[in-house]
Scaffold this motif. Sequence first.
Motif, PDB file in Angstrom:
ATOM      1  N   GLY A 125       0.486  -1.155   0.118  1.00 45.78           N
ATOM      2  CA  GLY A 125       0.355  -0.180   0.036  1.00 45.78           C
ATOM      3  C   GLY A 125       0.719   1.187  -0.307  1.00 45.78           C
ATOM      4  N   PHE A 126       0.114   2.425  -0.312  1.00 42.94           N
ATOM      5  CA  PHE A 126       0.888   3.421  -0.215  1.00 42.94           C
ATOM      6  C   PHE A 126       1.845   3.857   0.931  1.00 42.94           C
ATOM      7  CE2 PHE A 126       0.582   8.133   0.659  1.00 42.94           C
ATOM      8  CZ  PHE A 126       1.474   8.806  -1.161  1.00 42.94           C
ATOM      9  N   GLY A 127       3.358   4.369   0.775  1.00 47.36           N
ATOM     10  CA  GLY A 127       4.286   5.239   1.802  1.00 47.36           C
ATOM     11  C   GLY A 127       4.122   3.842   2.733  1.00 47.36           C
ATOM     12  N   ARG A 151       7.446   0.406   3.014  1.00 45.87           N
ATOM     13  CA  ARG A 151       8.082  -0.431   2.563  1.00 45.87           C
ATOM     14  C   ARG A 151       8.785  -1.242   3.148  1.00 45.87           C
ATOM     15  NH1 ARG A 151      14.261   3.178   0.811  1.00 45.87           N
ATOM     16  NH2 ARG A 151      15.464   1.946   1.555  1.00 45.87           N
ATOM     17  N   TRP A 169       5.230   5.460   5.522  1.00 45.62           N
ATOM     18  CA  TRP A 169       5.654   7.366   5.518  1.00 45.62           C
ATOM     19  C   TRP A 169       4.356   7.487   5.552  1.00 45.62           C
ATOM     20  CZ3 TRP A 169       3.334  11.010   2.095  1.00 45.62           C
ATOM     21  CH2 TRP A 169       3.672  11.813   2.092  1.00 45.62           C
ATOM     22  N   GLU A 177       1.712  11.877   5.953  1.00 50.99           N
ATOM     23  CA  GLU A 177       1.777  13.192   5.788  1.00 50.99           C
ATOM     24  C   GLU A 177       2.739  13.816   7.363  1.00 50.99           C
ATOM     25  OE1 GLU A 177       1.971  15.427   3.564  1.00 50.99           O
ATOM     26  OE2 GLU A 177       0.775  14.083   1.917  1.00 50.99           O
ATOM     27  N   GLU A 209      -0.102  10.405  11.227  1.00 51.73           N
ATOM     28  CA  GLU A 209      -0.644   9.685  10.071  1.00 51.73           C
ATOM     29  C   GLU A 209       0.081   8.084   9.743  1.00 51.73           C
ATOM     30  OE1 GLU A 209      -2.079  10.681   5.685  1.00 51.73           O
ATOM     31  OE2 GLU A 209       0.007  10.607   5.851  1.00 51.73           O
ATOM     32  N   ARG A 248      -0.420   4.323   9.970  1.00 52.53           N
ATOM     33  CA  ARG A 248      -0.013   3.434   8.619  1.00 52.53           C
ATOM     34  C   ARG A 248       1.037   2.148   9.355  1.00 52.53           C
ATOM     35  NH1 ARG A 248       1.090   7.070   4.132  1.00 52.53           N
ATOM     36  NH2 ARG A 248      -1.670   6.789   3.931  1.00 52.53           N
TER      37      ARG A 248
END
Length: 500
Positions: free
Chosen positions: A357-359, A361, A386, A388, A392, A396
């Motif tokens: 998913g976004f952000g 790694r 990662w 914002e 967040e 995440r």
Amino acid sequence: MLFNKILIANRGEIAVRIIRAARELGIKTVAIYTKDDVSALHVILSDEAYRISSYINMDEIVDVALKAKADAIHPGYGFLAENPVFASKVVKEGIVFIGPEPEAIVLAGNKLESKKSAIKADVPVIPGSLKPISSVKEAEKIAEELGYPVLLKAVGGGGGIGMRMVRNREELQEYFGLAQQEAYKAFAIPDIYIEKYIDKPRHIEVQILADNYGNVIHLFERECSIQRRFQKLIEEAPSKALMWDERLEIANDAIRLAEKIGYTNAGTVEFLYKNGKHYFIEINARLQVEHGVTEMVTGVDIVKAQIRIAADKPLNLGQGQISIKGWAIEVRINAEDPLRNFAPSPGKIIKYHEPGGFGVRVDSGVYEGYTIPQLFNPLISKLIVWGENRREAIERLRRALTEYIIEGVRTTTPLYKKIVEDMDFIEGNIHTKYLDEKLPKFISELSIEERRRIIAASLALKMRKTKVKKSLSQIRYEEYKVLSGLNSWKLSTLYSDNVY
């Protein structure tokens, strides 16, 4: 053209990380491996691979590099990464060492000499001795001048080895010889020095890049305060503790020190921070395990920068081009059992699924079906997220931890799930003693959950064997709650003694 071929003098996730960076630069890679790493991921992904007897056999590694016609050697971290003798051997054979000059490695490895350099560069240091302490009597005198508690530290190394916190004269007499023995065993140098002990500081480090043309930049700071026995477990960038003026001051101090000693390539200048003041503690003359969090917030590929600098290219970035965007947090997923005092948990990974998913790694050196050897560092992977902002990023990380499936070995993942729910962590109230204070509570909660899993798995196994369908009213409410939260693969695997 940078290099045609690079030999990676390492293994595991960092070897994989370097292979990926090199491949994106169009550079072929040479892996080395021992008998325990025949099926390792870095061996599979490399262009060539050569078996060696040991990852610390310098002559053998250099011979392989010559045989493979490698232009350069990247040492990664650990093993020979901060060994000036190895760096000198590499350079002597006409091979490029991707890292600082041997002289800089020597300076960084001697904690007293690097401390003296910091003083000359007008960088604040922790009060303490500036020469090795030769006797307990001399140590007692310095400790009384500084005031207890004090810290015994090894001149020749770091990572907590040879380091002892001393509260009084009796403890000093007890620990001095032990610290010397530990230092000699680890670094072949028994020298010890003394510093004033700072209680519950934050651990802040500044990432620097320096080329061969006098250009030095910083990539701002990382915070590495959550540690166990001086070993980092969680890192984040930036630090919640620093105001912008403090951030710039500590970063500029790092640059000034790097310029003073003529440092080149990637490095980290480490500080302790408390009550608005920072104090230099050491230079790490290598790529850090936690470099990924800096990459996530700055967009700078540090491994590629290392390679370019080693190829005698000037930095393609100016300080004004570096900014912080968002927040990144990393947790080190180790094959260790928190419920058994973090005992190593080698073995075969029978199921493996990385979060996405976004952000999100994952820097990993393993795969499903891979057997984790017993001989090496227990690090399986680094989960980096990662966001914002810090909140967040934590959310995440919480989500990613629930998605990360590693079966067959025990890992530190359950501990991190507890930490991300802890209010002090969420609010950023952390320091180097955070885990010491919180661990008993986390371990107690994990132990209760472990017992419930065993009960649930036992019930599920019994129900399958007897093939008796029971109504929910026949199962105790607490047991039903546990069962209802577990799916079939969890029930089947959690029953095994070596699976979380």
